[in-house]
Enzyme design. Structure first.
Site, mmCIF file in Angstrom:
data_model
loop_
_atom_site.group_PDB
_atom_site.id
_atom_site.type_symbol
_atom_site.label_atom_id
_atom_site.label_comp_id
_atom_site.label_asym_id
_atom_site.label_seq_id
_atom_site.Cartn_x
_atom_site.Cartn_y
_atom_site.Cartn_z
ATOM 1 N N SER A 1 38.926 26.035 43.012
ATOM 2 C CA SER A 1 39.444 26.978 42.017
ATOM 3 C C SER A 1 38.627 28.236 41.808
ATOM 4 O O SER A 1 39.091 29.168 41.169
ATOM 5 C CB SER A 1 39.640 26.274 40.673
ATOM 6 O OG SER A 1 40.807 25.491 40.716
ATOM 7 N N SER B 1 42.622 27.949 40.496
ATOM 8 C CA SER B 1 43.059 28.209 39.147
ATOM 9 C C SER B 1 42.337 29.349 38.446
ATOM 10 O O SER B 1 42.824 29.873 37.453
ATOM 11 C CB SER B 1 42.895 26.935 38.316
ATOM 12 O OG SER B 1 41.518 26.614 38.176
ATOM 13 N N LYS C 1 36.221 32.338 31.970
ATOM 14 C CA LYS C 1 37.487 31.626 32.179
ATOM 15 C C LYS C 1 37.807 30.826 30.920
ATOM 16 O O LYS C 1 36.917 30.213 30.316
ATOM 17 C CB LYS C 1 37.345 30.696 33.392
ATOM 18 C CG LYS C 1 38.640 29.975 33.799
ATOM 19 C CD LYS C 1 38.413 29.107 35.041
ATOM 20 C CE LYS C 1 39.660 28.354 35.465
ATOM 21 N NZ LYS C 1 39.427 27.522 36.661
#
Ligand SMILES: [Mg+2]
Ligand SMILES: [Zn+2]
Lengths: 98, 489, 498
Positions: C175, C151, C76
Site C-alpha cells: 500500500s 491504499s 494517511k
C-alpha cells in the site's frame, strides 16, 4: 460455496447482506477461494506456522498503574451514553460469554 | 429406577482475578467499585490503533498459581483471540489462550476429615491467562430500554482454571473450591472476593446412569452465574435431580443431545435455560498478532517457586507432625486463612502444647471472631498474651475455668496475663497449704475415705470441689493427687 | 519564493541556515494544495490556517532548528492524531475523534514537523486503487483518468503533485510501494517492527507497517530517522536500534550483489516495465553492482497466502466497529424491524452493513469464513505454513545476495473502474509487493521510467530484515545517476482553462 454458507458467515461476522448483495459476493468469494486452493498443492508437512514475521519474544511491561483517560474524552465518541455509561440496545440472557 | 443408580459427573471452570496494580494489557487500575468508566483508556476500550502489552506481574502470578496446583508450566506460551460480539467486549474479541496456556495439566488434593468422601486428587486440564470483560447493567426496575455498559473491569487479568470432570458430588465440589480458594489466598495471588466477582465459577455437569448392562451419559449442561459455594452445591443438587427427571422422561443421551447453558437463579434456587446465541458458538480462535509469545525458563520458574508461601496442604501436614494436631484440628485452623494459622503457630510455640493451643484457638478465639464477625487481624489479644495464658494452663498454674476468666480479661483489657491473675487473686498455692486443706477435708469426711477404699475412686470428686471453695487457686489435679496420696499413705 | 520544488533535505538545510522561514515553506505547500487538490483529491482533511499558524509559532521559537522543524508532512488517515478525526476513509469512523496520538505522530511533533492534514485511502487500507474510499476519489496526477494506486493513494499523490514534500502511509501488502510506483515517487516499507504501529489503525496486524513516501531516497532517509525506534507500547516493535539513515547514503555500491528472481519475469509482466528493469540493471552495473539470477518459487503462492492471512486478521481487527462504543451506529426504523431478531444483534448487523463498503465486507467475510470451524486448517493454518516457507526462502536468498530487484507492479496505473468489478484481478496486481509483508522484510519502490502513455514505472528493491540503510544507499545511487524521480506531472488546476 452455497448461499446458506454466505448467510451463516454473514451472521458470524455480524453483517446483514441484502438479497442483491449475496449472489455477487458468493461468486467473488468462490473465485477467490478457488484461487486460494492452490495452497493445497503445497507440501507443508512438518512446517511450523508463521504468525509473527519478527522474532521478538517476551515483550512485557511492569505492573505499574497510570492515570486513566478522562471519561468524557472517551464517551464523546459514544453513539449513545448517559455521561457515565455507554448505552446499547437491551439484550437479556444471551449465552456464550467467556 | 432408584435414584442411587446414577452418578453425578462435574467439572468446574473457575475464573480468578489476579491481584495486580494495573490491567493485563494497559496501565489502568483494577480497583473494584470505582465510578463507571473511570478506569479505562484507549487500549482497554478497544479504540482503533491501540495495542496490548502484557503485564509481567500477571504472568508471574499465573506461574505461581500453576506451581501451587502441581501444573506443568509451559516453556512457550502464546495469546489468541476469541472472537465474539458483546457490548462488554469492546474489541469484538477477548484476548485469551487457546492451545498453549501458561499452565498445563495439574491437580489439587481434596480430603474430608469427617470422611464423607474419600481423599482424592481433582485433576486439572489447564489454567490460562486472559482478560476480563466489562459489566452490562440492565436495570429492569427503571424500565430503561437500554443496557448500560461499564468498562472498568475490562482487561482485568483473569486466570481460568479448568478441572477434569473428576468431581462426583456437591460436597466434593465445595471441598475443591474451598481448597482452591484457600490456596489462592495463601499465595496472595487473588483476594477471591466472590461478592465482587474476583472468583467466579461455572460448572459442567451431567449424569452417568446405570442402564441395564451399560452406562449411559446425559447431555452436558454448563451452569453459569454461580456466585457462592453454597450456590454451586445447590445448583449441582438441583441440576442432577433435574437431569435425572429429564432422562426418565426423554431418555436423551450425551451423543444425541447438544450441550446447553443454564443460569443459576439464586432467588428461586433453580437453574433456567439461557437463550443461545443466534449462531452456535464458533469463536474462530487465532493467534493474536499484536502480542508476541512468552518463553518461561527453568530459572524463572525456580525463582517464583522459591518465593512461594507455604501452601495449605503442606501447612496442615506440618501442624499435625510438629504440634500433634488431629487432621480435623489442622483443617479447621489452616482453613481460617494464613494469618489465623500463623497466629496459632505463635500460640502453640509459646505454650508448648499444640493441642491445647488448638483448643483455645477453636473455642476461645474462633468463637469470639465469629460472634463479633471479625478477622484475626482485628482480634484484641496478641498471640504472645494468649500464648502466655495457654502456657500457664499447660504448666498447671491455671485450670481451665480460671483460664477462661483470664481470657475474658485479656479480651477486655490490655493487661498482661500475670497482672490479670494478680487482679483475680490467682496465685500458686504451695503444697503444704494444700495438704493441710486435704487433711482437714478427709478428717471431716470419713465416709469418702471408706467409699474410696471400697473401690469407688470417684467418691473423692466432691472433696475436690470443696477444696476449691476453700481456696479458689487450688489446682484440681493437684488436690486429687494429694487426697489419694493421703488415703493410700 | 516558491519552495515546492525543493527536497525536504534542502528545506531543512535552508531553514536551519535561516535562508527562509517555516511560514514561507508552509505557505508554498498550502497554496499548491489549494490550487490542485480539488482535482487530485489527496486530502480528506486539510487545515492550511493551522499549518501556517504552526509554522509562524515555530519561526518565533527556539525550536526552529529541531530535526524536522518547519517541514510540512501529510498523514494517511489511518494514523491517529489526537483530537482529530481519524476516519480510515470509512463511514464507520466518519466522525471518530482520536483521543490520542500515534507514537509516530508524537515523534513528528517532537521533531517539530508541520502537519498539513490527513490523506485519502482505500477504506481501512483495503484496496490497491483508492477507489474504495467512502468519501472521495483520488486521481493520478500523471493522468486523472487513471488510479493513483492504493491504499495510500492520497499519500502518494500529494507528494507527486508537490502538495507535500513528505508523507506517511501504511503498507500491509504494498500500500505504500504500489501507489509510489503508480505516481512516480519513492516509497519505503520498512522492516516489520521498525516503526511503531501504536496508533496505526490495524488492518492486518502481522503485516501492517507505517511507510514513507517522498521524492527520493535522501528525503526518505531523513524522515525515517525521525520515525524509528523501539516503542514499549507496541509488543511487536523491534528492539534493534535505529540508525542514521542519512549518514551512509553516499556509500559506494561496489561489490554489492543484487538478485533477480527468475519467477518475476512471467507473461503477466508488462514489457515496458521489463525494459525499465533491464535499463536499471545497466545503471546499477555501472556503479559496480553484480547481478545474480536467483529462484524464488514460493512467489506464486504469495497472493493466496497474503489474502488469507490479511483477511483473517482483518476480520478480527474490524470486529470492534460494531456501533457500541464509538463510531457509526445504525438501527432500523421500527416499521422495518423483524421482531424475532434481538435489538442488539440488529444494531450490530445494521451498523456494520451500512458502515463498511463492499471491499471491506468482502474481506471480513473471507476472513471469517477462513477462520470458521472446519476451514481453519485448510485456509488459515495452511496460509501460515506457506508464509513460513516464503520467509525461509527469502532468508536463504539473502545468504546469496544482498538485495533483490524486481518490478513493484505488473503494470503501470490502470484506468479508474477498470478492475473494480473484478476483485481477484486487482489482488493479483499485488504479486510483487505482498512477499515483503509476509516475510517482514523492508522494500522500497523508486521511479525508473515511464510507459509510452506517460505513466510512471516503479521498481522495487527488497532486502533482509533491518537493511533499510542498504536499500536507501542503492536507491540513492540509482537516483544520482537518473532523473526519473525529478519528473513532475503536468497538472491542470481545477477551474483553469485547459
Ligand atoms: Mg474464559
Ligand atoms: Zn486501560
Amino acid at each position: 460455496m452455497q448461499k446458506e454458507t454466505i448467510e451463516k458467515v454473514a451472521l458470524l461476522a455480524r453483517l446483514e447482506l441484502s438479497a442483491e448483495e449475496i449472489e455477487p459476493l458468493r461468486i467473488e468469494m468462490s473465485k477467490i477461494l478457488e484461487y486460494a486452493d492452490q495452497l493445497a498443492a503445497l507440501d507443508t508437512e512438518g512446517v511450523e506456522p508463521l504468525a509473527h514475521p519478527g522474532d521478538i519474544l517476551n515483550a512485557l511491561r511492569e505492573d505499574t498503574a497510570c492515570e486513566s483517560t478522562d471519561r468524557s474524552k472517551l464517551l464523546q465518541n459514544a453513539p449513545k451514553s448517559d455521561g457515565e455509561f455507554y448505552l446499547v440496545p437491551a439484550v437479556l440472557g444471551e449465552a456464550g460469554k467467556s | 429406577m432408584k435414584k442411587d443408580t446414577y452418578q453425578m459427573i462435574v467439572g468446574l471452570e473457575v475464573h480468578v482475578q489476579l491481584q495486580t496494580e494495573s490491567k493485563l494489557f494497559c496501565g489502568c487500575r483494577t480497583t473494584f467499585g470505582s465510578s463507571p468508566n473511570t478506569q479505562t483508556c484507549p487500549i482497554c476500550t478497544g479504540m482503533p490503533g491501540t495495542l496490548p502489552v502484557l503485564n509481567r506481574k500477571a504472568l508471574e502470578l499465573s506461574i505461581k498459581t500453576g506451581l501451587a496446583m502441581n501444573c506443568e508450566i509451559s516453556r512457550f506460551s502464546k495469546w489468541d483471540r476469541k472472537n465474539y460480539f458483546y457490548p462488554d467486549l469492546p474489541k469484538g474479541y477477548q484476548i485469551s489462550q487457546f492451545d498453549l496456556p501458561i499452565c498445563g495439566p495439574g491437580w489439587i488434593a481434596i480430603s474430608d476429615p469427617k470422611e464423607r468422601f474419600a481423599s482424592k486428587n481433582i485433576r486439572l486440564i489447564r489454567a490460562h491467562l486472559e482478560e476480563d470483560a466489562g459489566k452490562s447493567v440492565h436495570d429492569e426496575v427503571a424500565g430503561s430500554a437500554d443496557t448500560r455498559i461499564d468498562l472498568n473491569r475490562t482487561g482485568t487479568p483473569l486466570l481460568e482454571i479448568v478441572s477434569e470432570p473428576d468431581i462426583r458430588s456437591p460436597l466434593e465440589a465445595r471441598a475443591y473450591l474451598t481448597e482452591l480458594k484457600l490456596m489462592l489466598e495463601y499465595l496472595g495471588v487473588s483476594d477471591c472476593n466472590m461478592q465482587e466477582g474476583s472468583l467466579r465459577v461455572d460448572a459442567n455437569v451431567n449424569l452417568h446412569i446405570e442402564d441395564e448392562d451399560s452406562t449411559v451419559a446425559t447431555p452436558i449442561v454448563e451452569i453459569k452465574n454461580l456466585n457462592s459455594f453454597r450456590a454451586v452445591e445447590r445448583a449441582l443438587e438441583f441440576e442432577s435431580d433435574r437431569q435425572w427427571q429429564q432422562w426418565q422422561r426423554e431418555g436423551i443421551t450425551l451423543e444425541q443431545g447438544a450441550k446447553t447453558t443454564r443460569g443459576w437463579n439464586d432467588a428461586e434456587q433453580k437453574t433456567t435455560i439461557q437463550r443461545e446465541k443466534e449462531d452456535s458458538a464458533d469463536y474462530r480462535y487465532f493467534p493474536d498478532p499484536d502480542l508476541v509469545p512468552v518463553t518461561i525458563s527453568e530459572e524463572q520458574v525456580n525463582t517464583i517457586r522459591s518465593s512461594m508461601n507455604e501452601l495449605p496442604a503442606a501447612l496442615r501436614n506440618r501442624l499435625c507432625k510438629k504440634h500433634g494436631l488431629s487432621d480435623y484440628d489442622a483443617e479447621v485452623i489452616v482453613n481460617q486463612g494464613r494469618e489465623f494459622a500463623e497466629y496459632f503457630q505463635s500460640v502453640a510455640d509459646l505454650s508448648g502444647s499444640g493441642k491445647l493451643a488448638a483448643n483455645w484457638m477453636q473455642q476461645g478465639v474462633l468463637g469470639y471472631l465469629k460472634e463479633k464477625e471479625l478477622a484475626i487481624s482485628s482480634f484484641p489479644v496478641s498471640a504472645t498474651r494468649l500464648g502466655t495464658l495457654v502456657r500457664k494452663i499447660q504448666d498447671g498454674e491455671l485450670d481451665n475455668s480460671r483460664g477462661k476468666d483470664v481470657f475474658e480479661k485479656l479480651l477486655q483489657t490490655d493487661l498482661e496475663v500475670e497482672a490479670i491473675m494478680k487482679e483475680l487473686g490467682i496465685e500458686a498455692v504451695d503444697d503444704s497449704a494444700l495438704e493441710a486443706i486435704c487433711q482437714d477435708l478427709l478428717a471431716a469426711n470419713p465416709q469418702v475415705v471408706e467409699a474410696y477404699r471400697g473401690g469407688k475412686p470417684q467418691a473423692i470428686g466432691p472433696l475436690i470441689g470443696q477444696a476449691k471453695k476453700k481456696n479458689p487457686n487450688a489446682n484440681p489435679g493437684k488436690v486429687r493427687e494429694i487426697l489419694i496420696g493421703l488415703i493410700d499413705g | 519564493m516558491n519552495h515546492i520544488q525543493q527536497s525536504a533535505f534542502d528545506l531543512v538545510a535552508g531553514l536551519k541556515a535561516g535562508q527562509f522561514s517555516a511560514e514561507e515553506v508552509a505557505d508554498s505547500f498550502v497554496r499548491q494544495i489549494e490550487r490542485h487538490d480539488t482535482a487530485i483529491g489527496s486530502f480528506l482533511r486539510f487545515d492550511g490556517q493551522q499549518a501556517l499558524q504552526q509554522s509562524r509559532t515555530l519561526d518565533g521559537s527556539e525550536n526552529k532548528r529541531d530535526g524536522l522543524a518547519g517541514i510540512p508532512i501529510a498523514i494517511k488517515d489511518v494514523i491517529c492524531v489526537r483530537d482529530q478525526v481519524t476516519s480510515c476513509s470509512s463511514r464507520m469512523l466518519e466522525s471518530f475523534l482520536s483521543p490520542y496520538d500515534a507514537t509516530v505522530v508524537e515523534k513528528l511533533r517532537q521533531s517539530k514537523a508541520v502537519m498539513l492534514g490527513k490523506t485519502n485511502m482505500d477504506e481501512f487500507a483495503m484496496g490497491s486503487s483508492t477507489e474504495n474510499s467512502a468519501f472521495q476519489p483520488t486521481r493520478n496526477p500523471w493522468n486523472p483518468s487513471h488510479v493513483p494506486g492504493g491504499s495510500s493513494g492520497g499519500a502518494a499523490t500529494c507528494v507527486a503533485a508537490r502538495m507535500a514534500p513528505l508523507s506517511l502511509g501504511s503498507d500491509t501488502g504494498g500500500s505504500v510501494r504500489q501507489p509510489a510506483a503508480f505516481c512516480g515517487v519513492t516509497g519505503l516499507k520498512p522492516t516489520y517492527g521498525r516503526i511503531s504501529r501504536y496508533g496505526l489503525v490495524a488492518f492486518a496486524s502481522s503485516l501492517d507497517q507505517i511507510g514513507i513516501l517522498a521524492h527520493d531516497a535522501r528525503d526518505t532517509a531523513l524522515l525515517l530517522n525521525h520515525c524509528v525506534g523501539h516503542d514499549p507500547r507496541d509488543s511487536t516493535s523491534a528492539s534493534v536500534a535505529g540508525e542514521d539513515y542519512l549518514a551512509g547514503l553516499g556509500n559506494s555500491l561496489e561489490g554489492l550483489k543484487i538478485g533477480l528472481p527468475r519467477e518475476y519475469f512471467n507473461e503477466g509482466l508488462n514489457p515496458e516495465i521489463s525494459a525499465s528493469l533491464d535499463q536499471a540493471r545497466a545503471t546499477f552495473e555501472q556503479r559496480g553492482v553484480q547481478f545474480v539470477e536467483i529462484s524464488l518459487p514460493m512467489t506464486s503462492y504469495g497472493v493466496a497466502t497474503y489474502y488469507l492471512v490479511a483477511s483473517c486478521e482483518a476480520s478480527g481487527n474490524l470486529a470492534r466497529y460494531d456501533g457500541a462504543h464509538y463510531g457509526l451506529r445504525k438501527t432500523l426504523p421500527a416499521e422495518n424491524r423483524d421482531r424475532s431478531e434481538n435489538e442488539l444483534l440488529r444494531m450490530y448487523r445494521q451498523t456494520r452493513s451500512q458502515g463498511f463498503g463492499p471491499e471491506v465486507k468482502r474481506r471480513i467475510m473471507l476472513g471469517t469464513y477462513a477462520l470458521s470451524s472446519g476451514y481453519y486448517d485448510a485456509y488459515y493454518l495452511k496460509a501460515l505454513k506457506s508464509r513460513r516457507l516464503i520467509q525461509d526462502e527469502l532468508k536463504q536468498a539473502f545468504q546469496q545476495v544482498d538485495l533483490i530487484l524486481g518490478p513493484t507492479t505488473p503494470t503501470p496505473a490502470y484506468k479508474t473502474g477498470e478492475k473494480s468489478a473484478n476483485p481477484l484481478d486487482m489482488y493479483l496486481g499485488d504479486i510483487y509487493t505482498v512477499i515483503a509483508n509476509l516475510a517482514g522484510i523492508p522494500a522500497i519502490s523508486f521511479p525508473a521510467g515511464f510507459s509510452a502513455e506517460g505513466l510512471p514505472i516503479g521498481l522495487q528493491l527488497q532486502g533482509p530484515a533491518f537493511s533499510e540503510s542498504r536499500l536507501l544507499q542503492a536507491t540513492h545511487a540509482f537516483q544520482s545517476q537518473t532523473d526519473w524521480h525529478q519528473q513532475d506531472p503536468q497538472m491542470t488546476p481545477a477551474g483553469d482553462p485547459s
